[in-house]
Design a protein around this motif. Sequence first.
Motif, PDB file in Angstrom:
ATOM      1  N   PRO A 131       0.788  -1.231   0.000  1.00 12.31           N
ATOM      2  CA  PRO A 131       0.000   0.000   0.000  1.00 12.31           C
ATOM      3  C   PRO A 131       0.820   1.282   0.000  1.00 12.31           C
ATOM      4  O   PRO A 131       0.245   2.372   0.010  1.00 12.31           O
ATOM      5  N   THR A 132       2.136   1.192  -0.007  1.00 12.21           N
ATOM      6  CA  THR A 132       2.984   2.377   0.068  1.00 12.21           C
ATOM      7  C   THR A 132       3.997   2.391  -1.068  1.00 12.21           C
ATOM      8  O   THR A 132       4.365   1.346  -1.610  1.00 12.21           O
ATOM      9  N   ALA A 133       4.458   3.606  -1.398  1.00  9.40           N
ATOM     10  CA  ALA A 133       5.493   3.799  -2.421  1.00  9.40           C
ATOM     11  C   ALA A 133       6.420   4.903  -1.940  1.00  9.40           C
ATOM     12  O   ALA A 133       6.019   6.069  -1.893  1.00  9.40           O
ATOM     13  N   VAL A 134       7.637   4.533  -1.556  1.00  4.14           N
ATOM     14  CA  VAL A 134       8.552   5.523  -0.986  1.00  4.14           C
ATOM     15  C   VAL A 134       9.831   5.699  -1.800  1.00  4.14           C
ATOM     16  O   VAL A 134      10.466   6.751  -1.743  1.00  4.14           O
ATOM     17  N   SER A 135      10.243   4.672  -2.562  1.00  2.00           N
ATOM     18  CA  SER A 135      11.465   4.762  -3.352  1.00  2.00           C
ATOM     19  C   SER A 135      11.417   3.719  -4.457  1.00  2.00           C
ATOM     20  O   SER A 135      10.586   2.797  -4.420  1.00  2.00           O
ATOM     21  N   VAL A 136      12.312   3.841  -5.437  1.00  2.00           N
ATOM     22  CA  VAL A 136      12.270   2.925  -6.577  1.00  2.00           C
ATOM     23  C   VAL A 136      12.660   1.500  -6.199  1.00  2.00           C
ATOM     24  O   VAL A 136      12.385   0.564  -6.948  1.00  2.00           O
ATOM     25  N   ASP A 137      13.307   1.323  -5.063  1.00  2.18           N
ATOM     26  CA  ASP A 137      13.738  -0.016  -4.660  1.00  2.18           C
ATOM     27  C   ASP A 137      12.975  -0.526  -3.440  1.00  2.18           C
ATOM     28  O   ASP A 137      13.484  -1.325  -2.663  1.00  2.18           O
ATOM     29  N   ASP A 138      11.714  -0.082  -3.285  1.00  4.96           N
ATOM     30  CA  ASP A 138      10.926  -0.499  -2.118  1.00  4.96           C
ATOM     31  C   ASP A 138      10.177  -1.806  -2.331  1.00  4.96           C
ATOM     32  O   ASP A 138       9.436  -2.248  -1.460  1.00  4.96           O
ATOM     33  N   GLY A 139      10.342  -2.432  -3.498  1.00  6.18           N
ATOM     34  CA  GLY A 139       9.710  -3.712  -3.761  1.00  6.18           C
ATOM     35  C   GLY A 139       8.296  -3.654  -4.316  1.00  6.18           C
ATOM     36  O   GLY A 139       7.673  -4.695  -4.557  1.00  6.18           O
ATOM     37  N   LEU A 140       7.769  -2.461  -4.539  1.00  2.61           N
ATOM     38  CA  LEU A 140       6.399  -2.329  -5.031  1.00  2.61           C
ATOM     39  C   LEU A 140       6.260  -2.915  -6.436  1.00  2.61           C
ATOM     40  O   LEU A 140       7.078  -2.655  -7.318  1.00  2.61           O
ATOM     41  N   GLU A 141       5.213  -3.697  -6.642  1.00  6.19           N
ATOM     42  CA  GLU A 141       4.852  -4.222  -7.961  1.00  6.19           C
ATOM     43  C   GLU A 141       3.393  -3.900  -8.248  1.00  6.19           C
ATOM     44  O   GLU A 141       2.563  -3.906  -7.338  1.00  6.19           O
ATOM     45  N   LEU A 142       3.102  -3.627  -9.509  1.00  7.26           N
ATOM     46  CA  LEU A 142       1.727  -3.425  -9.939  1.00  7.26           C
ATOM     47  C   LEU A 142       1.285  -4.634 -10.747  1.00  7.26           C
ATOM     48  O   LEU A 142       2.067  -5.186 -11.523  1.00  7.26           O
ATOM     49  N   TYR A 143       0.031  -5.029 -10.581  1.00  7.90           N
ATOM     50  CA  TYR A 143      -0.497  -6.223 -11.229  1.00  7.90           C
ATOM     51  C   TYR A 143      -1.399  -5.838 -12.399  1.00  7.90           C
ATOM     52  O   TYR A 143      -2.560  -5.460 -12.214  1.00  7.90           O
TER      53      TYR A 143
END
Length: 285
Positions: A131-143
Amino acid sequence: MDAPKVPARPTPALPASASPAPASPAPAPPTPGASRSALGELDLRVAGCRACARLVAWREEVARTKRAAFADWTYWGRPVPGFGPPDARLLIVGLAPAAHGGNRTGRMFTGDRSGDVLYQALYDVGLASQPTAVSVDDGLELYGVRITSPVHCAPPANKPTPGERDTCRPWLVQELRLLRPTLRAVVVLGAFGWQAALPAFAEAGWTVPRPRPAFAHGTRVPLPAPDLPREPGRRKDGLDGAEGPGGVEVFGCFHVSQRNTFTGRLTPAMLREVLSTAAGVAGLT
């Protein structure tokens, strides 16, 4: 609490067709495997654009002076390319590269309060890994979702000029053409994004109604693609139910700006409803 320190990383070479990148160090591009796909190559070219002198001067000045809370960060300080998989079925279009958000982190809606609202909603409806986005290497993926902007540079006072919008439009047109094989639904955030996106859809090959539909929250406009071959049993307008071969449905949604979310003009429930409906049309839920 102090912001995490982000070490400088070597800047990758841009394709020869791109303008030179700023001299200051910057993190690696936010698109994983960018050099392995046509969309990744486009992202690299976007990140090297220097077409609008006012925007170049502003984004680089902000990257040099920084905000005190982010003094230990190495700002991206470039145009912010789109974020998400190259085979996305749902696209979100809206102004995003805030001076100390995307202009700092190098990723759409990352590191600012607008992003906090958007990514929480995407996570709530099952379209994001966190649910969070803080930096390009934070592990966030979009489906199955990609996020882009009609203007890729952070503008002064968050207000691009019509000329800057039009200068940036070819990037959006190219992105739409590359996404076209899989794209089935689009959520456009805000009136500015709506005014920029509809002409881009027309240039990319979709049929946009005339007169162009006005922006409103909850607006839903089908855009057929009549130049694609029609399969037996398909409707003549190119649509099969909602989506069809090459057709998309475009949804209007109030922007996730602090002004809208703080005043309650856009609530989390309203945002989730639009995203859920669009995801259903796109076949993601």
